[in-house]
Design a protein around this motif. Structure first.
Motif, PDB file in Angstrom:
ATOM      1  N   LEU A  49      68.804  29.220 109.701  1.00 37.35           N
ATOM      2  CA  LEU A  49      69.487  27.813 109.498  1.00 37.35           C
ATOM      3  C   LEU A  49      69.005  26.890 110.685  1.00 37.35           C
ATOM      4  N   GLN A  64      83.414  25.672 108.627  1.00 43.89           N
ATOM      5  CA  GLN A  64      82.552  26.275 108.036  1.00 43.89           C
ATOM      6  C   GLN A  64      83.098  27.840 107.816  1.00 43.89           C
ATOM      7  N   ASP A 124      71.326  32.843 111.211  1.00 43.99           N
ATOM      8  CA  ASP A 124      71.321  31.756 112.077  1.00 43.99           C
ATOM      9  C   ASP A 124      69.817  31.380 112.500  1.00 43.99           C
ATOM     10  N   TYR A 170      78.727  25.100 106.901  1.00 44.23           N
ATOM     11  CA  TYR A 170      77.712  26.387 106.773  1.00 44.23           C
ATOM     12  C   TYR A 170      78.931  27.435 106.300  1.00 44.23           C
ATOM     13  N   GLU A 197      77.876  20.915 113.295  1.00 45.71           N
ATOM     14  CA  GLU A 197      78.242  21.826 112.326  1.00 45.71           C
ATOM     15  C   GLU A 197      79.584  22.333 112.857  1.00 45.71           C
ATOM     16  N   ASN A 249      84.231  31.170 106.039  1.00 40.39           N
ATOM     17  CA  ASN A 249      83.886  32.132 104.839  1.00 40.39           C
ATOM     18  C   ASN A 249      84.607  31.854 103.613  1.00 40.39           C
ATOM     19  N   TYR A 272      74.273  38.424 109.974  1.00 40.60           N
ATOM     20  CA  TYR A 272      74.825  37.233 110.225  1.00 40.60           C
ATOM     21  C   TYR A 272      73.676  36.578 111.116  1.00 40.60           C
ATOM     22  N   GLN A 279      82.428  33.841 119.218  1.00 39.52           N
ATOM     23  CA  GLN A 279      81.206  34.007 118.631  1.00 39.52           C
ATOM     24  C   GLN A 279      80.205  33.393 119.615  1.00 39.52           C
TER      25      GLN A 279
HETATM   26  N1  ARG Z   1      81.427  31.294 108.973  1.00 39.14           N
HETATM   27  C1  ARG Z   1      81.602  31.795 110.094  1.00 39.14           C
HETATM   28  C2  ARG Z   1      82.754  31.995 110.469  1.00 39.14           C
HETATM   29  O1  ARG Z   1      83.834  31.954 109.542  1.00 39.14           O
HETATM   30  C3  ARG Z   1      81.267  30.497 110.852  1.00 39.14           C
HETATM   31  C4  ARG Z   1      79.945  30.137 111.072  1.00 39.14           C
HETATM   32  C5  ARG Z   1      79.587  29.412 112.303  1.00 39.14           C
HETATM   33  N2  ARG Z   1      78.119  28.769 112.404  1.00 39.14           N
HETATM   34  C6  ARG Z   1      76.989  29.483 112.660  1.00 39.14           C
HETATM   35  N3  ARG Z   1      75.805  28.668 112.443  1.00 39.14           N
HETATM   36  N4  ARG Z   1      76.954  30.725 112.789  1.00 39.14           N
HETATM   37  O2  ARG Z   1      83.361  32.900 111.470  1.00 39.14           O
END
Ligand code: ARG
Length: 607
Positions: A348, A133, A345, A170, A130, A135, A341, A369
Motif C-alpha cells: 500500500l 477504512q 501495508d 483502505y 488515509e 473492514n 495485514y 495499531q
Molecule cells: N481496516 C483496518 C481496521 O479496520 C484499518 C486500516 C488502517 N490502515 C492501514 N494502512 N493499515 O482496523
C-alpha cells in the motif's frame, strides 16, 4: 494579514544584517496581544547566538547583544507607512499599529476574502490522508465515526493550509472475518437480502455475531456440539481456501456481500460530507505485496523458513542492529504462502507514493495499531524505501461505552447511523417546540445540521490521544463546549445582520469602514480572535491537530456571545460606529463559518 509590513521590515533587517556581516537567521513573527495597541514582534536572539557561535560579537552575552541589534535595527527602519510605532525591548523588535487601523484591516480582510479568509498560500507538497477504512462485512460503529471525523477534519485543514490533498480509504475486504460472514450467509440465509442500504450492511454484522456464536467453543459443550462446531469450521476453512484459489462462485458471493458493505460505507460518508478521492482495498494489494516479500528475501532482509515448514519472517530489530527489542520479529508470509495485514501495508505504501506521487502520507488509525504501523514503516526502511520516513501515524484513542468496551464479535456496538438518527430526532423534537416559526422542511435541515454538528464536535473537541467514553446524552447536551453553542453564535450574528438589512458587504458599503472610536473590551477581544484565524489554520494543519481548530472556534463563539450580550449593535446611535459594528458582526459570522467548515460542521442560518 500584515505580511506586507512584515516583509518590508524583514527586508530591512536582512539589509542590516548583510551590511553588518551578521549571520542570517530565520525571522519568526508573533502577534502581540492587545495592551492598548496591537502589534507583532520578532526577536534577535537567534542572530546574536549565531554570531557568537561564529566567534564574532565581541563576547557580549547573547541577550544583551540581541537588544543591541534590536535597537540598531529600529533606528535603521525609521518610520513605515501604516505602522504606529516601533520599540526595541529586551532583544525584541515590537511593531505596533494604530488600534483603529489594525481593527479596520482585520475586518476588511475577513470580508474581502470571505470563505477564503485564512487560506494558506499554495504549497508544492502533496499530502495523502488515509482514514475511514473499516473492514467490510462489519458495520460502521462510533469508533469508525471518530476515525472518519478526525481524518476528514485533518484533510480539510491540510487542504486549506495550501497543500495538495488526496483523501484515501483502505477497507479491509478479505480475511477470516469476511469469510465467516460469507459462510453463514451461504449456509443459512442464501437468497435473503434486507431492503435498505443501511439495513443490509448492518445485517452482515449481525450474521457475524451469529456465526461467531456457532463457531466458538462453549463452556461445558456436549460432544454433539463440539462435532457440529468443528464441522462448521471445516466448511468455513474450505470456503477460505476456495476464495484464495479464485473459485468463481465464492468470489461472486464475496463481491456481492462486499458491495453491500461498501454501499453502506458510501452512504455513511455521504452523511458526514466526506468525498473520498481514492479507494484502496486490502484485496488489491494482496498480490503486489507477495512480490515485495520476494524482493525482501532476495535482499536477505526477510528469511524464508518455508523449506523447514515455517514462514517467511523478518527480524526487524536484528536487521536494524537494535540490541533492545523494539519492533520484534514479524511474519510476512504464512507457511501456506498467504499474506498478512502487515505484508499488505508494504504494498500500500508503495502505491501511495509511486502511483499518486504524494510527498507525505498520513495514516489515521486506531492507536492500538501503532506498533503495527511502526513495524511496516521500519520494514520499508530496511527495504530501502526512501519515503518510509514520510509516513506518519496519527493515532486516536479508543471509543468505549459507559457499560464497557464495544465488541463486534458480541454485537455490542453502537452504530453510527443509530446515533446520528437519534441526534437529529432529538434536535427536531426540541426545534418543533421552540422554533415553530421555522418552516417544517427547513426545520429538518437545521435539525440535521445541529444534530450532526453536535456529534462531530463531541469527537473533535477531545485530544486525539485521549480515549472517549461515548455517552449519547452528553454528546447531545447543548451546554458548554458543543457545536450548538458555536452554531448559536453564528445564528445570532446572522439575525443581527438580517434585522439591520445589511446582509452583505455591498448592502452596507455606503460608508467607509473605520474603528476610530473607543473600542469596548468585547470588540477588542473579538477582533483579536478574528485576526488569529489564519495562524490557527496553519498550526492545526502542521501539527495534525483538528483539536486546535475545535478549541479556537469555541473561543471565538464565546467572544461573540459576550460581545452580543454587552454591545447593542442595532441600538448604536452614532451611524459610523453602528456601521463598524455591523461589519464586525459580519466578519465574526464569516470566520465562525470558515472554522466550522474546516471541522466538517455546517452553520445553520436559524435555530
Ligand atoms: N481496516 C483496518 C481496521 O479496520 C484499518 C486500516 C488502517 N490502515 C492501514 N494502512 N493499515 O482496523
Amino acid at each position: 494579514m500584515f505580511t506586507k509590513e512584515q516583509q518590508l521590515i524583514a527586508s530591512k533587517i536582512h539589509e542590516f544584517c548583510a551590511a553588518n556581516e551578521l549571520p542570517p537567521a530565520e525571522l519568526k513573527w508573533h502577534p502581540i496581544p492587545f495592551s492598548g495597541e496591537w502589534g507583532f514582534s520578532t526577536s534577535f536572539f537567534q542572530v546574536a547566538a549565531n554570531e557568537a557561535r561564529a566567534g564574532k560579537g565581541n563576547k557580549i552575552p547573547v541577550p544583551k547583544r540581541a537588544q543591541e541589534i534590536a535597537e540598531q535595527v529600529k533606528s535603521q527602519i525609521g518610520s513605515v507607512e501604516g505602522i504606529g510605532h516601533i520599540e526595541a525591548v529586551s532583544g525584541y523588535l515590537n511593531v505596533y499599529f494604530k488600534t483603529s487601523d489594525y481593527a479596520t484591516r482585520v475586518v476588511d480582510e475577513v470580508l474581502n476574502a470571505g470563505a477564503d479568509f485564512g487560506r494558506g498560500a499554495q504549497k508544492s507538497e502533496t499530502v495523502m490522508v488515509e482514514y475511514a477504512q473499516p473492514n467490510t462485512h462489519h458495520s460502521f460503529h462510533i469508533g469508525h465515526a471518530r476515525n472518519t471525523i478526525l481524518g476528514e477534519a485533518l484533510a480539510r485543514l491540510v487542504q486549506f493550509a495550501g497543500y495538495e490533498t488526496i483523501r484515501a480509504s483502505y477497507p479491509g475486504d478479505l480475511g477470516l472475518g469476511v469469510i465467516t460472514v460469507m459462510w453463514i450467509y451461504e449456509k443459512f440465509y442464501k437468497g435473503q437480502e434486507p431492503a435498505g442500504v443501511h439495513e443490509r450492511g448492518q445485517w452482515l454484522a449481525k450474521l457475524y455475531v451469529e456465526a461467531t456464536a456457532l463457531l466458538e467453543k462453549q463452556e461445558n459443550e456436549i460432544p454433539e456440539q463440539t462435532a457440529q462446531r468443528e464441522a462448521y469450521d471445516v466448511e468455513r476453512r474450505e470456503m477460505y481456501r476456495k476464495w484464495d484459489e479464485g473459485d468463481a462462485e465464492v468470489r461472486e458471493l464475496w463481491r456481492t456481500t462486499r458491495e453491500w458493505s461498501l454501499e453502506e460505507l458510501r452512504e455513511v460518508l455521504h452523511m458526514l460530507d466526506v468525498k473520498m478521492d481514492v479507494w484502496f482495498y486490502e484485496s488489491e494489494v494482496d498480490e503486489p505485496s507477495k512480490a515485495i516479500v520476494d524482493e525482501l528475501i532476495a535482499k536477505d532482509i526477510a528469511t524464508d523458513e518455508r523449506p523447514q515448514g515455517g514462514a517467511v519472517i523478518v527480524k526487524i530489530d536484528e536487521k536494524l542492529g537494535l540490541t533492545k527489542e523494539k519492533y520484534r520479529t514479524n511474519v510476512l508470509l504464512r507457511s501456506d504462502g498467504t499474506t498478512l495485514y502487515l505484508t499488505k501495508d508494504l504494498a500500500l505504501a508503495k502505491v501511495k507514493f509511486e502511483q499518486y506521487h504524494v510527498d507525505r502520507s498520513i495514516y489515521v488509525v486506531d492507536v492500538r495499531q501503532s506498533l503495527h504501523l511502526q513495524q511496516a514503516f521500519a520494514i520499508l526502511k530496511l527495504w530501502g524505501f526512501k519515503q518510509a520516513e514520510k509516513c506518519y501515524h496519527l493515532g486516536y484513542g479508543f471509543v468505549s461505552l459507559p457499560e464497557g468496551a464495544m465488541s463486534a464479535r458480541r454485537g455490542r456496538v453502537v452504530l453510527f447511523k443509530d446515533v446520528a438518527d437519534e441526534a437529529v430526532r432529538r434536535v427536531l423534537a426540541v426545534e418543533a417546540e421552540k422554533s415553530a416559526d421555522i418552516p417544517a422542511d427547513e426545520r429538518e435541515k437545521v435539525a440535521y445540521q445541529i444534530g450532526m454538528g453536535a456529534l462531530i464536535y463531541s469527537m473533535l473537541s477531545v485530544d486525539n490521544n485521549k480515549d472517549i467514553v461515548f455517552d449519547i446524552n452528553e454528546a447531545l447536551s447543548f451546554d458548554g463546549r458543543t457545536a450548538p453553542y458555536i452554531q448559536n453564535a453564528y445564528v445570532r450574528a446572522n439575525s443581527i445582520l438580517k434585522k439591520s438589512k445589511v446582509e452583505n458587504r455591498k448592502s452596507g458599503d455606503l460608508q467607509p469602514l473605520t474603528f476610530d472610536y473607543d473600542l469596548t473590551n468585547h470588540e477588542i477581544e473579538l477582533i483579536e480572535k478574528l485576526s488569529r484565524f489564519p495562524q490557527t489554520v496553519e498550526q492545526a494543519a502542521n501539527e495534525y491537530r483538528p483539536l486546535v481548530m475545535a478549541a479556537y472556534v469555541y473561543d471565538l463563539a464565546n467572544a461573540f456571545h459576550s460581545f452580543y450580550h454587552a454591545v447593542n449593535v442595532l441600538q448604536t446611535e452614532d451611524e459610523k460606529i453602528k456601521h463598524a459594528r455591523l461589519m464586525l458582526v459580519m466578519a465574526a459570522k464569516q470566520v465562525i463559518e470558515n472554522a466550522l467548515r474546516l471541522l466538517g460542521i455546517q452553520a445553520p442560518e436559524v435555530m
